[in-house]
Design an enzyme around this catalytic site. Structure first.
Site, PDB file in Angstrom:
ATOM      1  N   HIS A   8       0.784  -1.115  -0.155  1.00  0.00           N
ATOM      2  CA  HIS A   8      -0.104   0.004  -0.136  1.00  0.00           C
ATOM      3  C   HIS A   8       0.935   1.287   0.176  1.00  0.00           C
ATOM      4  CE1 HIS A   8      -3.237   2.682   2.030  1.00  0.00           C
ATOM      5  NE2 HIS A   8      -3.656   2.180   1.064  1.00  0.00           N
TER       6      HIS A   8
ATOM      7  N   GLY B 174      -7.703  20.398  -3.726  1.00  0.00           N
ATOM      8  CA  GLY B 174      -6.389  20.335  -2.581  1.00  0.00           C
ATOM      9  C   GLY B 174      -6.469  21.540  -1.761  1.00  0.00           C
TER      10      GLY B 174
ATOM     11  N   LYS C 145     -20.139   5.734 -15.055  1.00  0.00           N
ATOM     12  CA  LYS C 145     -18.946   6.434 -15.468  1.00  0.00           C
ATOM     13  C   LYS C 145     -17.993   6.233 -14.499  1.00  0.00           C
ATOM     14  CE  LYS C 145     -21.722   9.965 -17.524  1.00  0.00           C
ATOM     15  NZ  LYS C 145     -22.008  11.606 -17.726  1.00  0.00           N
TER      16      LYS C 145
ATOM     17  N   SER D  40      -6.377  -0.874  -5.471  1.00  0.00           N
ATOM     18  CA  SER D  40      -6.620  -1.023  -4.156  1.00  0.00           C
ATOM     19  C   SER D  40      -7.426  -2.454  -3.729  1.00  0.00           C
ATOM     20  CB  SER D  40      -7.501   0.092  -3.762  1.00  0.00           C
ATOM     21  OG  SER D  40      -7.810   0.014  -2.468  1.00  0.00           O
TER      22      SER D  40
ATOM     23  N   ASP E 212      -6.880  14.519  -5.841  1.00  0.00           N
ATOM     24  CA  ASP E 212      -6.550  13.322  -5.180  1.00  0.00           C
ATOM     25  C   ASP E 212      -7.867  12.651  -4.752  1.00  0.00           C
ATOM     26  OD1 ASP E 212      -5.073  11.225  -3.846  1.00  0.00           O
ATOM     27  OD2 ASP E 212      -4.495  12.490  -2.341  1.00  0.00           O
ATOM     28  N   MET E 213      -8.183  11.566  -5.400  1.00  0.00           N
ATOM     29  CA  MET E 213      -9.556  11.069  -5.119  1.00  0.00           C
ATOM     30  C   MET E 213      -9.456   9.479  -5.335  1.00  0.00           C
ATOM     31  SD  MET E 213     -12.377  11.577  -7.996  1.00  0.00           S
ATOM     32  CE  MET E 213     -12.218  10.569  -9.193  1.00  0.00           C
ATOM     33  N   ALA E 214     -10.347   9.018  -4.364  1.00  0.00           N
ATOM     34  CA  ALA E 214     -10.699   7.499  -4.514  1.00  0.00           C
ATOM     35  C   ALA E 214     -11.680   7.671  -5.405  1.00  0.00           C
ATOM     36  CB  ALA E 214     -11.218   6.964  -3.195  1.00  0.00           C
TER      37      ALA E 214
HETATM   38  P1  NAI Z   1     -11.952  13.615  -0.828  1.00  0.00           P
HETATM   39  O1  NAI Z   1     -13.094  13.051  -1.069  1.00  0.00           O
HETATM   40  O2  NAI Z   1     -11.700  14.206   0.535  1.00  0.00           O
HETATM   41  O3  NAI Z   1     -11.312  14.732  -1.917  1.00  0.00           O
HETATM   42  C1  NAI Z   1     -11.294  14.104  -3.180  1.00  0.00           C
HETATM   43  C2  NAI Z   1     -10.786  15.429  -3.916  1.00  0.00           C
HETATM   44  O4  NAI Z   1     -11.860  16.599  -4.274  1.00  0.00           O
HETATM   45  C3  NAI Z   1      -9.260  16.275  -3.187  1.00  0.00           C
HETATM   46  O5  NAI Z   1      -8.567  16.780  -4.408  1.00  0.00           O
HETATM   47  C4  NAI Z   1     -10.195  17.398  -2.796  1.00  0.00           C
HETATM   48  O6  NAI Z   1      -9.241  18.604  -2.595  1.00  0.00           O
HETATM   49  C5  NAI Z   1     -11.308  17.722  -3.660  1.00  0.00           C
HETATM   50  N1  NAI Z   1     -12.517  18.391  -2.969  1.00  0.00           N
HETATM   51  C6  NAI Z   1     -13.157  17.739  -1.729  1.00  0.00           C
HETATM   52  N2  NAI Z   1     -14.120  18.577  -1.336  1.00  0.00           N
HETATM   53  C7  NAI Z   1     -13.796  19.713  -2.346  1.00  0.00           C
HETATM   54  C8  NAI Z   1     -14.470  20.945  -2.424  1.00  0.00           C
HETATM   55  N3  NAI Z   1     -15.599  21.441  -1.664  1.00  0.00           N
HETATM   56  N4  NAI Z   1     -14.064  21.798  -3.407  1.00  0.00           N
HETATM   57  C9  NAI Z   1     -13.181  21.493  -4.390  1.00  0.00           C
HETATM   58  N5  NAI Z   1     -12.306  20.386  -4.138  1.00  0.00           N
HETATM   59  C10 NAI Z   1     -12.983  19.454  -3.197  1.00  0.00           C
HETATM   60  O7  NAI Z   1     -10.817  12.354  -0.889  1.00  0.00           O
HETATM   61  P2  NAI Z   1     -10.867  10.761  -0.860  1.00  0.00           P
HETATM   62  O8  NAI Z   1     -11.584  10.472  -2.107  1.00  0.00           O
HETATM   63  O9  NAI Z   1     -11.921  10.219   0.225  1.00  0.00           O
HETATM   64  O10 NAI Z   1      -9.566  10.078  -0.739  1.00  0.00           O
HETATM   65  C11 NAI Z   1      -8.793  10.558   0.269  1.00  0.00           C
HETATM   66  C12 NAI Z   1      -7.297  10.029   0.147  1.00  0.00           C
HETATM   67  O11 NAI Z   1      -7.294   8.655   0.064  1.00  0.00           O
HETATM   68  C13 NAI Z   1      -6.526  10.420  -0.892  1.00  0.00           C
HETATM   69  O12 NAI Z   1      -5.341  10.724  -0.514  1.00  0.00           O
HETATM   70  C14 NAI Z   1      -6.234   9.088  -1.826  1.00  0.00           C
HETATM   71  O13 NAI Z   1      -5.252   9.162  -2.472  1.00  0.00           O
HETATM   72  C15 NAI Z   1      -6.399   8.217  -0.686  1.00  0.00           C
HETATM   73  N6  NAI Z   1      -6.775   6.834  -1.160  1.00  0.00           N
HETATM   74  C16 NAI Z   1      -5.922   5.804  -1.236  1.00  0.00           C
HETATM   75  C17 NAI Z   1      -6.203   4.490  -1.514  1.00  0.00           C
HETATM   76  C18 NAI Z   1      -4.868   3.289  -1.667  1.00  0.00           C
HETATM   77  O14 NAI Z   1      -5.189   2.490  -2.081  1.00  0.00           O
HETATM   78  N7  NAI Z   1      -3.679   3.980  -1.804  1.00  0.00           N
HETATM   79  C19 NAI Z   1      -7.316   4.120  -1.986  1.00  0.00           C
HETATM   80  C20 NAI Z   1      -8.488   5.177  -1.775  1.00  0.00           C
HETATM   81  C21 NAI Z   1      -8.071   6.257  -1.323  1.00  0.00           C
END
Ligand code: NAI
Length: 349
Positions: free
Chosen positions: A116, A306, A224, A140, A174-176
């Protein structure tokens, strides 16, 4: 409780080192975990240390791996991770991709057989800091139903983009590819609250509002999001010759085995397409225009991807990083782990 950044990082580093990770790898992983916590991505911060420590102690992460980078063309390469620490492999391979993109204009680097790698926005930011544009994506463990399906097939397969601007801002999207992380379901369970019917499904594949009935998560945006999730698996799984789809190893099934995950970095030098200074200036201008837009009802402003993470970081920079008491108690304890994750189901239950 609140902890000063350096203290939090040191505690995590010490624990992972004690579990068996070599010092330089413990340094990288604790830095990236701190990066996540201080941006409010607590799902990918200190909360993960005990799981990693258990996996390291049980042999499921190679503690002193033989990393190998092989250039496979003028702008392509494969980084072999030897099931070592995914954070270190993802970071070193991004460094190779950055170097290659500076030389050739573009770089595509596959990362094979890793564990991971956490919040992948970190690796995208590395490129943005060098005035490059990056896309990174990874596999993942399966816990998401495909559109129209009733069983899990893909993971939460995240994608992250990093883009520089003319000022200190960097767009880190950065998003799942799932509507919500599993952590949000756990949160609803603990608070005895229903969840929206768009987040997850029950054993039959039907939408559920009861967090206790959740069997799998749902992709973002229906068909999608499912397609996007599939493409992440194609690019970071099938294309790299590692296990794909439902064959991707479960995070908690057997902590003595390597996970064999894949990740792909694509790095582009914008100066090969346009004047770099105008590119960065226009990026800044677009962020300014978005920020000046009148927000819709219920919103205080339009944020760029971000931005909110940086606002959380600024808050923590002043008062310390917020850490759950139980996690702090674990970090300061003598124990390496409490045997809580091995052979658990996909939700660590
Ligand atoms: P999230 O849903 O908190 O945010 C996703 C994206 O949307 C971010 O870039 C954030 O800046 C943007 N965003 C959120 N709200 C916003 C708003 N109001 N206005 C503008 N932009 C907005 O993130 P999520 O999907 O929960 O992921 C969290 C972390 O988990 C990430 O760092 C991701 O890389 C990590 N992750 C890692 C996995 C792995 O297997 N390595 C698997 C899944 C997630």
């Amino acid at each position: 409780m609140k902890l000063e950044r350096a203290k939090l990082k040191q505690l995590m580093k010490d624990k992972l080192h004690k579990a068996g990770l070599i010092d330089s790898h413990a340094e990288v992983i604790s830095e990236i975990l701190t990066w996540s916590d201080e941006r409010g991505y607590h799902s990918h911060g200190a909360v993960r240390v005990e799981y990693y420590a258990e996996r390291i102690a049980k042999g499921g992460i190679t503690t002193n791996p033989e990393f190998k980078f092989e250039k496979t063309g003028p702008a392509s390469g494969v980084f072999y991770g030897d099931n070592g620490c995914g954070y270190v492999a993802a970071k070193l391979s991004m460094e190779e991709a950055i170097k290659m993109a500076k030389e050739t204009g573009v770089a595509v680097v596959g990362v094979r057989n890793i564990s991971h790698s956490g919040s992948i926005g970190y690796y995208a930011e590395m490129a943005a800091k060098e005035d490059l544009v990056a896309i990174t994506l990874c596999q993942s463990d399966p816990m998401v139903v495909p559109y129209g399906g009733s069983e899990s097939y893909y993971g939460t397969n995240p994608i992250a983009f990093g883009v520089p601007t003319a000022d200190e801002r960097k767009v880190i999207f950065d998003m799942a590819t799932t509507v919500q992380a599993w952590g949000k379901i756990l949160d609803a369970r603990s608070k005895n609250k229903p969840i929206p019917d768009t987040w997850a499904v029950d054993e039959e594949g039907d939408p559920t509002t009861d967090p206790r009935n959740v069997a799998n998560l749902l992709p973002i945006a229906g068909a999608k999001g499912y397609g996007l999730m599939m493409m992440v698996d194609v690019l970071s799984g099938i294309m790299l010759g590692v296990p794909f789809g439902k064959h991707v190893s479960s995070m908690y099934a057997d902590l003595s085995k390597g996970r064999d995950l894949g990740q792909l970095h694509i790095v582009i030098d914008p100066s090969r397409f346009t004047d770099i200074e105008s590119f960065k200036k226009n990026m800044s201008a677009s962020l300014d225009e978005l920020s000046q837009m009148k927000p819709s009802k219920g919103n205080d402003k339009v944020y760029y991807p971000g931005e909110r993470a940086l606002l959380r970081k600024a808050k923590y920079d002043n008062g310390g990083v917020e850490i759950v008491d139980d996690i702090y108690n674990y970090l300061i304890s003598e124990d390496i782990h409490f045997n809580r994750y091995d052979h658990k189901n996909k939700f660590a239950e």
